[in-house]
Design an enzyme around this catalytic site. Structure first.
Site, PDB file in Angstrom:
ATOM      1  N   ASP A 278       0.885  -1.116   0.051  1.00 18.55           N
ATOM      2  CA  ASP A 278      -0.190  -0.004   0.103  1.00 18.55           C
ATOM      3  C   ASP A 278       0.828   1.276   0.018  1.00 18.55           C
ATOM      4  O   ASP A 278       2.075   1.141   0.340  1.00 18.55           O
ATOM      5  CB  ASP A 278      -0.899  -0.086   1.157  1.00 18.55           C
ATOM      6  CG  ASP A 278      -2.022  -0.852   1.041  1.00 18.55           C
ATOM      7  OD1 ASP A 278      -2.513  -1.261  -0.005  1.00 18.55           O
ATOM      8  OD2 ASP A 278      -2.471  -1.150   2.092  1.00 18.55           O
TER       9      ASP A 278
ATOM     10  N   LYS B 257      -3.744   3.271  -2.664  1.00 20.60           N
ATOM     11  CA  LYS B 257      -4.950   4.265  -2.696  1.00 20.60           C
ATOM     12  C   LYS B 257      -4.640   5.593  -1.971  1.00 20.60           C
ATOM     13  O   LYS B 257      -4.080   5.686  -0.831  1.00 20.60           O
ATOM     14  CB  LYS B 257      -6.195   3.429  -2.187  1.00 20.60           C
ATOM     15  CG  LYS B 257      -6.164   1.968  -2.767  1.00 20.60           C
ATOM     16  CD  LYS B 257      -7.650   1.425  -2.293  1.00 20.60           C
ATOM     17  CE  LYS B 257      -7.817  -0.086  -2.283  1.00 20.60           C
ATOM     18  NZ  LYS B 257      -6.942  -0.619  -1.404  1.00 20.60           N
TER      19      LYS B 257
END
Length: 462
Positions: A246, A268
């Site tokens: 991530d 994200k």
């Protein structure tokens, strides 16, 4: 090589310990763990040492040469140097192994620093020249070898004869055991599922082909500082074939993954998802079905605002093996590094972790509950909606003067901490160009930072 490493079987054999103090007790504990029959001689003997040796193993007097009769090993642990030298000389003259504590020159055997994963034992020695260094190296090895390695070794012991019959060729046996100790069978044991590991090994011996299915490791990477990783997280990071990571995973942590592992960025941020969540879920399934060990690396803890639950729901539905490794969540890590205790007897008796970014983009939070006294609020992903958060808390009864803090990139060298109030917090964001990842902490505990701050990033704080 001054000393040859050997392992001495002492179960049921008499060992003479001369000395009754703390040093003698430490040696006696180790000897007792090895099953030795203790005989302790000293004018005064500590009560715990007496309990270890038992009534038949205690002699409350000074050392006599006749004490050496019939013993397998001698430990001299007195503070009388001439006596220690005499014991050493007399024992060696009779061919009895002798250890004189903190006197390598008088020893025919020495005690190494030990990593005990029985039946697997690792010994580290400096030959008595640098025992502290040996202990430090042992401590490093302790972090590399999970406690469950002992269970894995016992599993191998139980199946050793059957494997030897099935694979008479030494090379074939070596390849078989390497696959067992590095594959899914070992991982089942490490994950606390020894029965599953034994079942898989039975299947292999019954002629079943090795499983083509891989496994997914859902691992919390913590808030940023690599030193905050768990031992299990680091071990899985270093054996995974593919890494999906991530945006919030620090580069220094990614560098600890296996060098030749494939790395796939799936980060994200608000309105910018490099890979949609549904595609991430499917990618985990597809890679595992290819037989790969897949590391899903998430910042903080995967089960606290990390969507880890959603991902393993899909894995479970597809019968993909997985294990979850918790990480230090941002609230704990960032608050600790900022010097802000989340609970304190005088200021906060509870703490709430709140997401500032909901699934539908709204901020429909239980504001009446969030303004209750005696609690600390920690908002994850709250920077974009910070103005609304502060406004709603004030509107529902929280004082505008309530202390609050922003912790940007907490636990790293880029950490910045800004303290103010609910009224001034939005201004601090604009004034100091605060950006994500930033944690918002609200409550009286923030005032303790002035006294408890201990870590500062390179850019400082206000």
């Amino acid at each position: 090589m001054q000393f040859l490493p050997l392992f001495h079987k002492l179960q049921g054999r008499p060992v003479l310990v001369i000395g009754g103090g703390e040093v003698a007790l430490r040696k006696a504990r180790l000897l007792s763990d090895a099953g030795a029959r203790l005989r302790v001689v000293a004018p005064e003997i500590r009560s715990e040492l007496q309990e270890l040796a038992g009534a038949d193993g205690i002699c409350l007097r000074g050392y006599a040469s006749s004490d050496l009769q019939g013993v397998a090993l001698v430990i001299a642990a007195t503070d009388d140097e001439p006596l220690n030298a005499r014991i050493s000389a007399e024992a060696q003259a009779q061919g009895i192994p002798v250890n004189v504590v903190d006197a390598p020159a008088l020893c025919s055997v020495i005690f190494p620093a030990i990593v005990d994963r029985s039946p697997l034992i690792v010994a580290v020695s400096s030959g008595g020249d640098a025992p502290v260094l040996a202990r430090l190296i042992r401590a490093k090895i302790e972090t590399w070898i999970p406690a469950t390695y002992g269970q894995l070794a016992n599993l191998g012991k139980r199946f050793r004869d059957r494997v030897k019959q099935l694979f008479p060729d030494v090379q074939q046996r070596r390849v078989f055991w390497e696959d067992v100790f590095q594959g899914q069978i070992a991982e089942s044991v490490f994950a606390g599922k020894p029965e599953e590991g034994e079942r898989l090994l039975e299947e292999r011996l019954a002629g079943a082909a090795p499983r083509a299915l891989g496994e997914v490791y859902l691992v919390g990477a913590g808030p940023g500082d690599p030193d905050l990783l768990t031992f299990r997280a680091l071990r899985l990071m270093q054996q995974a074939d593919v890494v999906l990571y991530d945006r919030l995973v620090a580069p220094a942590i990614i560098e600890l993954c296996r060098r030749d592992a494939e790395r796939i960025y799936v980060g994200k941020r608000r309105a910018d998802h490099a890979v949609p969540q549904e595609q991430i879920n499917q990618l985990l399934i597809d890679l595992a079905r290819q037989g790969k060990r897949v590391l899903r690396l998430k910042g903080g803890d995967p089960f606290i605002f990390g969507r880890g639950g959603e991902e393993i729901e899909q894995l479970a539905a597809e019968d993909i093996p997985f294990q979850v490794v918790p990480g230090i969540t941002a609230a704990s890590g960032c608050a600790a590094y900022a010097g802000i205790p989340l609970t304190h007897r005088d200021h906060a008796q509870s703490v709430r972790f709140v997401t500032g970014h909901l699934k539908d983009g709204s901020s429909n939070l239980p504001w009446k509950d969030l303004v209750a006294p005696g609690q600390t609020l920690v908002f994850y992903m709250g920077l974009v909606g910070l103005y609304g958060i502060c406004e709603q808390l004030i509107a529902h009864g929280r004082s505008a003067a309530t202390p609050a803090a922003l912790v940007q990139q907490g636990t790293t060298q880029n950490q910045r901490v800004f303290t103010g109030t609910l009224e001034t917090l939005p201004q601090l964001v604009a004034q100091h160009e605060v950006h994500a990842p930033t944690l918002v902490i609200v409550g009286e505990v923030v005032t303790l930072r002035d006294k408890l701050a201990w870590f500062e990033g390179a850019q400082g704080s206000l």
